[in-house]
Design a protein around this motif. Structure first.
Motif, PDB file in Angstrom:
ATOM      1  N   LEU A  13     -19.151  -3.515  80.587  1.00 17.64           N
ATOM      2  CA  LEU A  13     -18.111  -4.248  79.865  1.00 17.64           C
ATOM      3  C   LEU A  13     -17.747  -3.575  78.545  1.00 17.64           C
ATOM      4  CD1 LEU A  13     -19.365  -7.873  80.473  1.00 17.64           C
ATOM      5  CD2 LEU A  13     -17.266  -6.858  81.379  1.00 17.64           C
TER       6      LEU A  13
ATOM      7  N   THR B 251     -19.823  -9.782  86.137  1.00 23.25           N
ATOM      8  CA  THR B 251     -20.066  -8.365  86.436  1.00 23.25           C
ATOM      9  C   THR B 251     -21.390  -8.192  87.177  1.00 23.25           C
ATOM     10  OG1 THR B 251     -18.768  -7.708  84.512  1.00 23.25           O
ATOM     11  CG2 THR B 251     -20.267  -6.059  85.412  1.00 23.25           C
TER      12      THR B 251
ATOM     13  N   LYS C 291     -18.161 -13.106  81.418  1.00 23.39           N
ATOM     14  CA  LYS C 291     -17.834 -11.733  81.814  1.00 23.39           C
ATOM     15  C   LYS C 291     -19.089 -10.970  82.227  1.00 23.39           C
ATOM     16  CE  LYS C 291     -13.772 -11.479  78.826  1.00 23.39           C
ATOM     17  NZ  LYS C 291     -13.211 -10.875  77.598  1.00 23.39           N
TER      18      LYS C 291
ATOM     19  N   SER D 204     -24.660  -4.483  83.007  1.00 24.52           N
ATOM     20  CA  SER D 204     -23.424  -5.255  82.898  1.00 24.52           C
ATOM     21  C   SER D 204     -22.806  -5.120  81.514  1.00 24.52           C
ATOM     22  CB  SER D 204     -23.697  -6.729  83.212  1.00 24.52           C
ATOM     23  OG  SER D 204     -22.521  -7.487  83.083  1.00 24.52           O
TER      24      SER D 204
ATOM     25  N   TRP E 119     -16.642   0.651  81.992  1.00 24.49           N
ATOM     26  CA  TRP E 119     -17.261   1.447  83.055  1.00 24.49           C
ATOM     27  C   TRP E 119     -17.369   2.919  82.654  1.00 24.49           C
ATOM     28  CZ3 TRP E 119     -19.780  -1.259  86.569  1.00 24.49           C
ATOM     29  CH2 TRP E 119     -19.344  -2.552  86.867  1.00 24.49           C
TER      30      TRP E 119
END
Length: 149
Positions: free
Chosen positions: A34, A139, A135, A30, A38
């Motif tokens: 972030l 994710t 976040k 993750s 990606w």
């Protein structure tokens, strides 16, 4: 890379390196997603975590944004250069398990094996973005990343 391609690219290295350290690969994946968009915004070939230079090996200087006292500021920083994806993942694991600043986060994971507790303890030390924990967790949940733990 698409999110699916990024996960397929990173998950094997994340699992291989996280397992010996008893860390959740989901958090590594993750954060990599972030920090690098990606995989679109890697620093060098393999620094997908936005990891600052640790004083060893190569470094790459880049302009970045940091949030200090609620205000975003543009700075130039040195970022770690890695020779492989495995090395980048291993460095993340070493950071979390051996850096004293992360002792509370490591203890939260070690004692509970609860991803949310781990992330909430990790983020205040790892990032300056006040929304970063949400976040990271969003994710993880949106992409079912705990399957890699």
């Amino acid at each position: 890379m698409t999110p699916e391609e990024f996960i397929s690219w990173l998950a094997p290295a994340a699992q291989a390196q996280c397992k010996p350290y008893n860390l959740p690969a989901s958090v590594l994946i993750s954060q990599g997603a972030l920090e690098s968009g990606w995989g679109r915004y890697k620093i060098g070939e393999y620094n997908i975590f936005g990891r600052k230079w640790g004083g060893w090996g190569n470094y790459i200087e880049k302009t970045t944004w940091e949030c200090y006292n609620g205000e975003w500021q543009q700075i130039t920083a040195k970022f770690q250069g890695y020779e492989s994806l495995l090395q980048a993942c291993d460095d993340w694991c070493i950071l979390i398990t051996q850096e004293p600043y992360y002792a509370d986060a490591w203890a939260a994971w070690y004692n509970s094996h609860d991803v949310e507790q781990f992330v909430r303890a990790l983020v205040p030390v790892y990032a300056t973005d006040p929304d970063y924990a949400d976040k990271v967790l969003s994710t993880i949940w949106a992409n079912n990343l705990t399957q890699y733990d």
